[in-house]
Design a protein around this motif. Sequence first.
Motif, PDB file in Angstrom:
ATOM      1  N   LEU A 100      24.642 -37.793  30.493  1.00 58.21           N
ATOM      2  CA  LEU A 100      24.822 -38.435  31.790  1.00 58.21           C
ATOM      3  C   LEU A 100      26.006 -37.786  32.501  1.00 58.21           C
ATOM      4  O   LEU A 100      27.019 -37.489  31.873  1.00 58.21           O
ATOM      5  CB  LEU A 100      25.112 -39.930  31.615  1.00 58.21           C
ATOM      6  CG  LEU A 100      23.999 -40.766  30.995  1.00 58.21           C
ATOM      7  CD1 LEU A 100      24.525 -42.144  30.631  1.00 58.21           C
ATOM      8  CD2 LEU A 100      22.829 -40.870  31.946  1.00 58.21           C
ATOM      9  N   THR A 101      25.851 -37.591  33.804  1.00 62.39           N
ATOM     10  CA  THR A 101      26.944 -37.071  34.618  1.00 62.39           C
ATOM     11  C   THR A 101      27.151 -38.013  35.794  1.00 62.39           C
ATOM     12  O   THR A 101      26.221 -38.250  36.578  1.00 62.39           O
ATOM     13  CB  THR A 101      26.630 -35.661  35.154  1.00 62.39           C
ATOM     14  OG1 THR A 101      26.388 -34.806  34.039  1.00 62.39           O
ATOM     15  CG2 THR A 101      27.780 -35.110  35.980  1.00 62.39           C
ATOM     16  N   MET A 102      28.327 -38.578  35.891  1.00 66.73           N
ATOM     17  CA  MET A 102      28.660 -39.470  36.996  1.00 66.73           C
ATOM     18  C   MET A 102      28.836 -38.636  38.262  1.00 66.73           C
ATOM     19  O   MET A 102      29.617 -37.686  38.282  1.00 66.73           O
ATOM     20  CB  MET A 102      29.949 -40.230  36.676  1.00 66.73           C
ATOM     21  CG  MET A 102      30.381 -41.208  37.735  1.00 66.73           C
ATOM     22  SD  MET A 102      29.347 -42.683  37.841  1.00 66.73           S
ATOM     23  CE  MET A 102      29.673 -43.453  36.287  1.00 66.73           C
ATOM     24  N   THR A 103      28.101 -38.979  39.316  1.00 65.88           N
ATOM     25  CA  THR A 103      28.227 -38.250  40.584  1.00 65.88           C
ATOM     26  C   THR A 103      28.940 -39.073  41.651  1.00 65.88           C
ATOM     27  O   THR A 103      29.470 -38.519  42.614  1.00 65.88           O
ATOM     28  CB  THR A 103      26.842 -37.813  41.101  1.00 65.88           C
ATOM     29  OG1 THR A 103      26.001 -38.960  41.232  1.00 65.88           O
ATOM     30  CG2 THR A 103      26.207 -36.812  40.155  1.00 65.88           C
ATOM     31  N   ARG A 104      28.944 -40.388  41.488  1.00 65.03           N
ATOM     32  CA  ARG A 104      29.677 -41.243  42.420  1.00 65.03           C
ATOM     33  C   ARG A 104      30.072 -42.521  41.723  1.00 65.03           C
ATOM     34  O   ARG A 104      29.187 -43.192  41.195  1.00 65.03           O
ATOM     35  CB  ARG A 104      28.823 -41.571  43.639  1.00 65.03           C
ATOM     36  CG  ARG A 104      29.596 -42.355  44.702  1.00 65.03           C
ATOM     37  CD  ARG A 104      28.917 -42.270  46.057  1.00 65.03           C
ATOM     38  NE  ARG A 104      29.784 -42.794  47.080  1.00 65.03           N
ATOM     39  CZ  ARG A 104      29.663 -44.017  47.583  1.00 65.03           C
ATOM     40  NH1 ARG A 104      28.710 -44.813  47.195  1.00 65.03           N
ATOM     41  NH2 ARG A 104      30.506 -44.422  48.499  1.00 65.03           N
ATOM     42  N   ASN A 106      33.416 -40.066  42.151  1.00 65.06           N
ATOM     43  CA  ASN A 106      33.718 -38.780  41.542  1.00 65.06           C
ATOM     44  C   ASN A 106      35.215 -38.520  41.378  1.00 65.06           C
ATOM     45  O   ASN A 106      35.618 -37.406  41.066  1.00 65.06           O
ATOM     46  CB  ASN A 106      33.073 -37.641  42.336  1.00 65.06           C
ATOM     47  CG  ASN A 106      33.618 -37.535  43.744  1.00 65.06           C
ATOM     48  OD1 ASN A 106      34.648 -38.108  44.074  1.00 65.06           O
ATOM     49  ND2 ASN A 106      32.921 -36.798  44.582  1.00 65.06           N
ATOM     50  N   ILE A 119      26.898 -46.665  42.797  1.00 57.66           N
ATOM     51  CA  ILE A 119      27.313 -45.875  41.649  1.00 57.66           C
ATOM     52  C   ILE A 119      26.116 -44.997  41.303  1.00 57.66           C
ATOM     53  O   ILE A 119      25.008 -45.494  41.124  1.00 57.66           O
ATOM     54  CB  ILE A 119      27.702 -46.768  40.456  1.00 57.66           C
ATOM     55  CG1 ILE A 119      28.902 -47.640  40.839  1.00 57.66           C
ATOM     56  CG2 ILE A 119      27.984 -45.928  39.223  1.00 57.66           C
ATOM     57  CD1 ILE A 119      29.258 -48.679  39.796  1.00 57.66           C
ATOM     58  N   ASN A 120      26.337 -43.682  41.249  1.00 57.41           N
ATOM     59  CA  ASN A 120      25.244 -42.757  41.011  1.00 57.41           C
ATOM     60  C   ASN A 120      25.532 -41.854  39.825  1.00 57.41           C
ATOM     61  O   ASN A 120      26.689 -41.530  39.553  1.00 57.41           O
ATOM     62  CB  ASN A 120      25.011 -41.865  42.246  1.00 57.41           C
ATOM     63  CG  ASN A 120      24.715 -42.675  43.483  1.00 57.41           C
ATOM     64  OD1 ASN A 120      25.618 -43.230  44.082  1.00 57.41           O
ATOM     65  ND2 ASN A 120      23.465 -42.730  43.875  1.00 57.41           N
ATOM     66  N   TRP A 121      24.472 -41.414  39.156  1.00 61.95           N
ATOM     67  CA  TRP A 121      24.590 -40.496  38.052  1.00 61.95           C
ATOM     68  C   TRP A 121      23.309 -39.694  37.941  1.00 61.95           C
ATOM     69  O   TRP A 121      22.281 -40.052  38.502  1.00 61.95           O
ATOM     70  CB  TRP A 121      24.876 -41.238  36.736  1.00 61.95           C
ATOM     71  CG  TRP A 121      23.794 -42.201  36.353  1.00 61.95           C
ATOM     72  CD1 TRP A 121      22.688 -41.939  35.591  1.00 61.95           C
ATOM     73  CD2 TRP A 121      23.681 -43.576  36.728  1.00 61.95           C
ATOM     74  NE1 TRP A 121      21.913 -43.065  35.471  1.00 61.95           N
ATOM     75  CE2 TRP A 121      22.506 -44.089  36.162  1.00 61.95           C
ATOM     76  CE3 TRP A 121      24.481 -44.428  37.496  1.00 61.95           C
ATOM     77  CZ2 TRP A 121      22.098 -45.405  36.336  1.00 61.95           C
ATOM     78  CZ3 TRP A 121      24.060 -45.730  37.660  1.00 61.95           C
ATOM     79  CH2 TRP A 121      22.892 -46.221  37.085  1.00 61.95           C
ATOM     80  N   THR A 122      23.392 -38.588  37.224  1.00 57.43           N
ATOM     81  CA  THR A 122      22.219 -37.801  36.878  1.00 57.43           C
ATOM     82  C   THR A 122      22.074 -37.844  35.369  1.00 57.43           C
ATOM     83  O   THR A 122      23.058 -38.033  34.644  1.00 57.43           O
ATOM     84  CB  THR A 122      22.335 -36.341  37.348  1.00 57.43           C
ATOM     85  OG1 THR A 122      23.479 -35.759  36.746  1.00 57.43           O
ATOM     86  CG2 THR A 122      22.438 -36.248  38.863  1.00 57.43           C
ATOM     87  N   LYS A 123      20.849 -37.674  34.913  1.00 58.00           N
ATOM     88  CA  LYS A 123      20.618 -37.712  33.469  1.00 58.00           C
ATOM     89  C   LYS A 123      19.854 -36.480  33.033  1.00 58.00           C
ATOM     90  O   LYS A 123      19.118 -35.870  33.804  1.00 58.00           O
ATOM     91  CB  LYS A 123      19.866 -38.984  33.065  1.00 58.00           C
ATOM     92  CG  LYS A 123      18.428 -39.032  33.549  1.00 58.00           C
ATOM     93  CD  LYS A 123      17.710 -40.264  33.028  1.00 58.00           C
ATOM     94  CE  LYS A 123      16.237 -40.209  33.419  1.00 58.00           C
ATOM     95  NZ  LYS A 123      15.445 -41.197  32.724  1.00 58.00           N
ATOM     96  N   LEU A 132      26.783 -49.925  32.474  1.00 57.06           N
ATOM     97  CA  LEU A 132      27.883 -49.672  33.409  1.00 57.06           C
ATOM     98  C   LEU A 132      29.009 -50.653  33.101  1.00 57.06           C
ATOM     99  O   LEU A 132      28.781 -51.857  33.044  1.00 57.06           O
ATOM    100  CB  LEU A 132      27.425 -49.824  34.842  1.00 57.06           C
ATOM    101  CG  LEU A 132      26.299 -48.879  35.288  1.00 57.06           C
ATOM    102  CD1 LEU A 132      25.849 -49.220  36.698  1.00 57.06           C
ATOM    103  CD2 LEU A 132      26.741 -47.440  35.201  1.00 57.06           C
TER     104      LEU A 132
END
Length: 133
Positions: A100-104, A106, A119-123, A132
């Motif tokens: 997981l990478t937190m994008t917001r 940041n 709150i945004n992330w990519t997986k 969370l």
Amino acid sequence: IKGALTLNAPKGTESWEVGSAENITWTRFGSIANVKLEYSITGGAPYPNLIIAATDAATQSYAWAIPDQIGNQLRVKVTDVDNSLVFDDSDADFTIKGALTMTRPNGSDIWFVNDVEAINWTKVGSISLVKLE
């Protein structure tokens, strides 16, 4: 007279990430020409998942693109293509995990009390739930 194989990695306890490239390594004894690489997601036999049907045994290494098989009971098996009785496998289970990478936020965001913010992330990988906190 037959050769022998010893799997050096993964031996067990490794934690590899979906999409990364990790080296499967082995030592060959004798004149084994090619090896087959397979993996199991159930802690050992059977090994129904083919990594590669034949690769040069003399290289003693294969760069494996880690598949989306998230779990903690994975094992790899290396086998002499010409003699299926000559093989070795992982000594213990290893793990394939997602990422997981937190994008917001940041780190440069300024949020105010009572504002609603996303709150945004990519997986990477088939991660179904996140927590969370």
